[in-house]
Motif scaffolding. Sequence first.
Motif, PDB file in Angstrom:
ATOM      1  N   PRO A 273       0.716  -1.453  -0.034  1.00 56.50           N
ATOM      2  CA  PRO A 273      -0.039   0.125  -0.487  1.00 56.50           C
ATOM      3  C   PRO A 273       1.151   1.117   0.325  1.00 56.50           C
ATOM      4  N   PHE A 274       0.745   2.326  -1.122  1.00 54.74           N
ATOM      5  CA  PHE A 274       0.935   3.863  -0.532  1.00 54.74           C
ATOM      6  C   PHE A 274       0.702   4.429   0.317  1.00 54.74           C
ATOM      7  N   HIS A 303      12.557  20.944  -2.411  1.00 59.05           N
ATOM      8  CA  HIS A 303      11.820  20.645  -1.150  1.00 59.05           C
ATOM      9  C   HIS A 303      11.554  19.227  -1.460  1.00 59.05           C
ATOM     10  N   LEU A 304      11.469  18.783  -2.949  1.00 59.76           N
ATOM     11  CA  LEU A 304      10.982  17.001  -3.192  1.00 59.76           C
ATOM     12  C   LEU A 304      11.288  15.850  -2.773  1.00 59.76           C
ATOM     13  N   ARG A 305      13.357  16.790  -3.307  1.00 62.78           N
ATOM     14  CA  ARG A 305      14.482  16.111  -3.194  1.00 62.78           C
ATOM     15  C   ARG A 305      13.987  15.760  -2.047  1.00 62.78           C
ATOM     16  N   VAL A 306      14.557  16.452  -0.226  1.00 62.50           N
ATOM     17  CA  VAL A 306      14.928  15.443   0.623  1.00 62.50           C
ATOM     18  C   VAL A 306      13.452  14.868   1.264  1.00 62.50           C
ATOM     19  N   LEU A 307      13.247  15.391   0.440  1.00 60.73           N
ATOM     20  CA  LEU A 307      10.739  14.593   0.937  1.00 60.73           C
ATOM     21  C   LEU A 307      10.915  13.333   0.782  1.00 60.73           C
ATOM     22  N   GLY A 308      11.704  13.304  -0.288  1.00 56.64           N
ATOM     23  CA  GLY A 308      11.915  11.857  -1.621  1.00 56.64           C
ATOM     24  C   GLY A 308      12.877  11.653  -0.542  1.00 56.64           C
ATOM     25  N   PRO A 312      11.446   7.237   0.220  1.00 55.96           N
ATOM     26  CA  PRO A 312      12.115   6.992  -1.326  1.00 55.96           C
ATOM     27  C   PRO A 312      10.698   6.181  -2.391  1.00 55.96           C
ATOM     28  N   GLY A 313      10.040   5.460  -1.678  1.00 57.39           N
ATOM     29  CA  GLY A 313       8.909   4.644  -2.568  1.00 57.39           C
ATOM     30  C   GLY A 313       7.948   5.450  -2.780  1.00 57.39           C
ATOM     31  N   GLY A 347       9.894   8.901  -4.359  1.00 59.82           N
ATOM     32  CA  GLY A 347      10.532   9.407  -4.047  1.00 59.82           C
ATOM     33  C   GLY A 347      10.543  10.708  -4.701  1.00 59.82           C
ATOM     34  N   HIS A 348      11.061  11.803  -5.232  1.00 56.89           N
ATOM     35  CA  HIS A 348      11.505  13.292  -5.656  1.00 56.89           C
ATOM     36  C   HIS A 348      10.290  13.814  -6.444  1.00 56.89           C
TER      37      HIS A 348
END
Length: 427
Positions: A273-274, A303-308, A312-313, A347-348
């Motif tokens: 599940p996501f 920001h998305l790179r840090v969040l990703g 990572p999935g 991920g990102h």
Amino acid sequence: MTWKRSHDIADVSIGMEGKEVSLGGWIEDVRVMGKVTFATLRDHTGMAQAVAKGDAAGGVAGAGRQSAVGITGTIQGTRARGLEYEVLVSSIEVLGRAEHPLPVDPIGRQGSNIDTRLDHRALDMRNQRTAAIFRIRHRALQYARRHLDSARYTEITTPKIIGSASEGGADLFSMDYFGKSAYLAQSPQLYKEQMTLGLGRVFEIASFYRAEKSHTGRHLSEFTSVDIEGAFMDCGDVMAELESLVRGMITHVAGSCAAELGELGTGLRDPGPFERLTYKDCVRELRGMGEDVEEGGDLLDSHLRVLGGAHPGYYFITGWPTDLKPFYIMGSEADPAVSESFDLQHGHLELSSGGTRIHRREDLAGRLAAKGLDPAQFGPHLESFGWGMPPHSGWGLGLDRLVAVLAGLDNVREAVLYPRDPDRLTP
Ligand code: AMO
């Protein structure tokens, strides 16, 4: 041409020992060992070893690597490692000669950079690594059509030459259309929404166009989108549909492309599940990691790179500020400033976005005006909202990006036959 193919290589086996076959393919490798010449022949289904003696040996040796040839010979056993049969060649015909030096090495022994490979894409496709990406893409598309068909969506084809923007004003390619201004469609958004009032559930898999001057590994000027729109469905319903489609695609590709994934040195399994994060969760988490994020502001690539990195999935980001979303996305009942929308991330990388649509004409006209768009330009679209428009929801999924993720690629261009970007218009 007198030569005619009798079998695909995949259909030949040692059970046919002593039989004559005619195989068409490309010569991958040639080894001359005294009076005997060995060659590997590849067609779209596999590889076979050919052995030639006497006159035929000269013919095989002279055909040249990567030439398209037709060989006729008999099947016999072999001592070659990993093979169960070989073809003892009686005759060979060169059907299409490869003129050396070739611009890229299809065996991949001599690496070429991505631009050289894309400049000679047809030849690059003979590289098994490249071919594996497009077989994976084929299986992903095959699954998408089956899945959406069984969930009762009807496939539609909407116009790509349009008279006004589908996603608002920016990033449009424009052209002269018999003296009028026309544009290339950025998405099927307005048409797919309109189709819910007759067909109920629709999907489209097609190319769309964005005039973004982005030089990244994830932006294309022409990309393939898988879009759905469903009547009487809300944001949660279409998120569930997207999750089951993507997980099903992963399982289908894992099951049908084991050799291709092996060729690419990657593997796939159902991710389960996501995860679901709200926009507010993301802002909080990013601030906790020392990022400077403005509440209500867009999440930037940085920001998305840090969040990703932390996720990572596959995960959804829901509850985006309504102001950040396109004019057709609905604000929630509890708080109209928070939209009923989502992005699906890997991920990102953003793979998809969608949500519940505004389905009342007055509300949509109001949102258009509030966004600085001219409701008059959306006249026929707004008119259709007076014909019994159902509540509806949908999403668009970037197929090229998803295939890049499935195949373990960093650059989306690798997953597209002839990518288009600000610097690439040919071949
Ligand atoms: P959006 O603009 O977010 O939404 O696009 C949906 C998905 O399409 C892919 N995508 C791209 N892929 C490669 N290059 C591009 N330039 C590019 N632009 C978009 C992304 C993205 O997540 N109409 C809405 C969808 C909807 O609400 O139904 C839309 O177009 O993976």
